[in-house]
Design a protein around this motif. Structure first.
Motif, PDB file in Angstrom:
ATOM      1  N   ASP A 135      36.517  36.627  35.553  1.00  0.00           N
ATOM      2  CA  ASP A 135      35.537  36.583  36.648  1.00  0.00           C
ATOM      3  C   ASP A 135      36.250  36.559  38.000  1.00  0.00           C
ATOM      4  O   ASP A 135      35.854  37.253  38.945  1.00  0.00           O
ATOM      5  CB  ASP A 135      34.642  35.348  36.515  1.00  0.00           C
ATOM      6  N   THR A 136      37.297  35.749  38.063  1.00  0.00           N
ATOM      7  CA  THR A 136      38.072  35.630  39.310  1.00  0.00           C
ATOM      8  C   THR A 136      38.742  36.951  39.658  1.00  0.00           C
ATOM      9  O   THR A 136      38.751  37.376  40.824  1.00  0.00           O
ATOM     10  CB  THR A 136      39.128  34.522  39.178  1.00  0.00           C
ATOM     11  N   TRP A 137      39.297  37.614  38.646  1.00  0.00           N
ATOM     12  CA  TRP A 137      39.948  38.913  38.884  1.00  0.00           C
ATOM     13  C   TRP A 137      38.959  39.921  39.441  1.00  0.00           C
ATOM     14  O   TRP A 137      39.207  40.558  40.467  1.00  0.00           O
ATOM     15  CB  TRP A 137      40.533  39.444  37.571  1.00  0.00           C
ATOM     16  N   TYR A 138      37.838  40.084  38.747  1.00  0.00           N
ATOM     17  CA  TYR A 138      36.866  41.086  39.173  1.00  0.00           C
ATOM     18  C   TYR A 138      36.282  40.750  40.541  1.00  0.00           C
ATOM     19  O   TYR A 138      36.077  41.634  41.370  1.00  0.00           O
ATOM     20  CB  TYR A 138      35.753  41.235  38.130  1.00  0.00           C
ATOM     21  N   ALA A 139      36.039  39.459  40.783  1.00  0.00           N
ATOM     22  CA  ALA A 139      35.530  39.052  42.098  1.00  0.00           C
ATOM     23  C   ALA A 139      36.547  39.333  43.192  1.00  0.00           C
ATOM     24  O   ALA A 139      36.186  39.574  44.354  1.00  0.00           O
ATOM     25  CB  ALA A 139      35.170  37.572  42.084  1.00  0.00           C
ATOM     26  N   GLY A 140      37.835  39.325  42.825  1.00  0.00           N
ATOM     27  CA  GLY A 140      38.895  39.579  43.785  1.00  0.00           C
ATOM     28  C   GLY A 140      39.218  41.049  43.987  1.00  0.00           C
ATOM     29  O   GLY A 140      40.167  41.382  44.708  1.00  0.00           O
ATOM     30  N   GLY A 141      38.465  41.919  43.322  1.00  0.00           N
ATOM     31  CA  GLY A 141      38.652  43.349  43.554  1.00  0.00           C
ATOM     32  C   GLY A 141      39.188  44.140  42.383  1.00  0.00           C
ATOM     33  O   GLY A 141      39.303  45.373  42.470  1.00  0.00           O
ATOM     34  N   THR A 142      39.549  43.471  41.280  1.00  0.00           N
ATOM     35  CA  THR A 142      40.013  44.211  40.107  1.00  0.00           C
ATOM     36  C   THR A 142      38.914  45.141  39.617  1.00  0.00           C
ATOM     37  O   THR A 142      37.755  44.736  39.479  1.00  0.00           O
ATOM     38  CB  THR A 142      40.429  43.242  38.983  1.00  0.00           C
ATOM     39  N   GLU A 143      39.285  46.394  39.366  1.00  0.00           N
ATOM     40  CA  GLU A 143      38.300  47.405  38.978  1.00  0.00           C
ATOM     41  C   GLU A 143      38.258  47.648  37.477  1.00  0.00           C
ATOM     42  O   GLU A 143      37.214  47.997  36.918  1.00  0.00           O
ATOM     43  CB  GLU A 143      38.626  48.728  39.672  1.00  0.00           C
ATOM     44  N   VAL A 144      39.395  47.488  36.814  1.00  0.00           N
ATOM     45  CA  VAL A 144      39.463  47.754  35.382  1.00  0.00           C
ATOM     46  C   VAL A 144      40.542  46.874  34.762  1.00  0.00           C
ATOM     47  O   VAL A 144      41.617  46.693  35.350  1.00  0.00           O
ATOM     48  CB  VAL A 144      39.748  49.253  35.105  1.00  0.00           C
ATOM     49  N   VAL A 145      40.249  46.323  33.570  1.00  0.00           N
ATOM     50  CA  VAL A 145      41.192  45.462  32.856  1.00  0.00           C
ATOM     51  C   VAL A 145      41.475  46.063  31.487  1.00  0.00           C
ATOM     52  O   VAL A 145      40.542  46.410  30.745  1.00  0.00           O
ATOM     53  CB  VAL A 145      40.640  44.030  32.695  1.00  0.00           C
ATOM     54  N   PHE A 146      42.752  46.187  31.165  1.00  0.00           N
ATOM     55  CA  PHE A 146      43.198  46.591  29.831  1.00  0.00           C
ATOM     56  C   PHE A 146      43.229  45.323  28.979  1.00  0.00           C
ATOM     57  O   PHE A 146      44.108  44.487  29.124  1.00  0.00           O
ATOM     58  CB  PHE A 146      44.585  47.238  29.933  1.00  0.00           C
ATOM     59  N   ALA A 147      42.240  45.175  28.102  1.00  0.00           N
ATOM     60  CA  ALA A 147      42.121  43.986  27.252  1.00  0.00           C
ATOM     61  C   ALA A 147      42.782  44.276  25.918  1.00  0.00           C
ATOM     62  O   ALA A 147      42.312  45.106  25.144  1.00  0.00           O
ATOM     63  CB  ALA A 147      40.656  43.628  27.060  1.00  0.00           C
ATOM     64  N   CYS A 148      43.873  43.600  25.648  1.00  0.00           N
ATOM     65  CA  CYS A 148      44.766  43.977  24.555  1.00  0.00           C
ATOM     66  C   CYS A 148      45.057  42.774  23.664  1.00  0.00           C
ATOM     67  O   CYS A 148      45.936  41.983  23.969  1.00  0.00           O
ATOM     68  CB  CYS A 148      46.060  44.541  25.153  1.00  0.00           C
ATOM     69  N   GLY A 149      44.305  42.629  22.592  1.00  0.00           N
ATOM     70  CA  GLY A 149      44.604  41.531  21.682  1.00  0.00           C
ATOM     71  C   GLY A 149      43.395  41.080  20.883  1.00  0.00           C
ATOM     72  O   GLY A 149      42.744  40.092  21.243  1.00  0.00           O
ATOM     73  N   GLY A 150      43.075  41.802  19.805  1.00  0.00           N
ATOM     74  CA  GLY A 150      41.978  41.380  18.948  1.00  0.00           C
ATOM     75  C   GLY A 150      40.672  41.251  19.696  1.00  0.00           C
ATOM     76  O   GLY A 150      40.280  42.120  20.467  1.00  0.00           O
TER      77      GLY A 150
END
Length: 244
Positions: free
Chosen positions: A85-100
């Motif tokens: 939530d903090t990342w996206y609120a800070g401007g992150t547009e896309v996250v590579f979610a890697c791990g099960g």
């Protein structure tokens, strides 16, 4: 162990492909959420950093940033979602979610922010859409060729009777074709699982794979380094681990 065959993957290669594609598709603020910092996850992450950096360099960009963290587990929960939530609120547009199942935290946060994710291991576009109840959330996925590995190996072992060529061995699987990316054991989806555009087309992807196959593009799998060691033109913020 003399009667076991083990296939492992060059995850750094498909991690690179996904990172390169994401920047070429217009994303400048990215994140990597790994599960536990085991070698395979680290290779995915370090390949992703290298792909993001290479695409930024190719485009002459100096304003590309990447948050990097491990969840410390292979499933999502409220604590990890809060960080996302903090990342996206800070401007992150896309996250590579890697791990099960850790992707659930990235997806939960992305849905609230109307943002994007990148899948892992298989083409996760359908899985993520089903979980989120939203279509089009997945930019691409860094894929291991789990299906072709299983199909090709069992065909050779059972149909062709070649078990002796496999038993007691560990094979590291990666690129086997410079012309047809779908034959490779590491890839990104060629179909709708990747959000192709004029800035990164299937032909662009094929050209990149050809350069990787021919050795014109090399990707490090040195897990002893730090994520920022692979950054030349991008800013990487290594946030360690959320848990553990």
């Amino acid at each position: 162990m003399s009667n076991v065959y083990c296939a492992v993957y060059q995850e750094e290669l498909c991690g690179y492909m996904a990172g390169y594609a994401a920047v070429k598709l217009g994303y400048k603020n990215l994140g990597f959420l790994g599960g536990m910092a085991v070698p395979a996850v680290v290779r995915y992450g370090y390949g992703f950093v290298q792909g993001v950096d290479a695409a930024a360099a190719d485009l002459g960009l100096t304003d590309v940033s990447l948050n990097y963290v491990y969840g410390g587990q292979f499933f999502g929960d409220a604590d990890i979602t809060a960080v996302m939530d903090t990342w996206y609120a800070g401007g992150t547009e896309v996250v590579f979610a890697c791990g099960g199942g850790i992707y659930t935290s990235a997806v939960d946060a992305a849905k609230k922010a109307n943002a994007k994710v990148i899948g892992v291991d298989v083409d996760q576009a359908g899985v993520i859409a089903g979980y989120a109840g939203v279509e089009g959330m997945t930019v691409t996925s860094a894929m291991k060729g789990l299906y072709p590995t299983t199909y090709d190996t069992l065909t050779d072992v059972i149909v062709n009777g070649n078990w002796d060529a496999y038993k007691g061995k560990i094979a590291t699987l990666g690129l086997v074709s410079g012309d047809d990316p779908e034959l490779n054991y590491v890839q990104i989806p060629m179909g709708e699982g990747t959000q192709w555009s004029d800035s990164f087309t299937q032909d662009d992807y094929k050209a990149m794979v050809k350069d990787m196959f021919d050795g014109k593009i090399t990707v490090s799998n040195d897990v002893s380094k730090a994520p920022s060691d692979f950054a030349t033109v991008i800013a990487v913020e290594d946030q360690g681990a959320i848990k553990g």
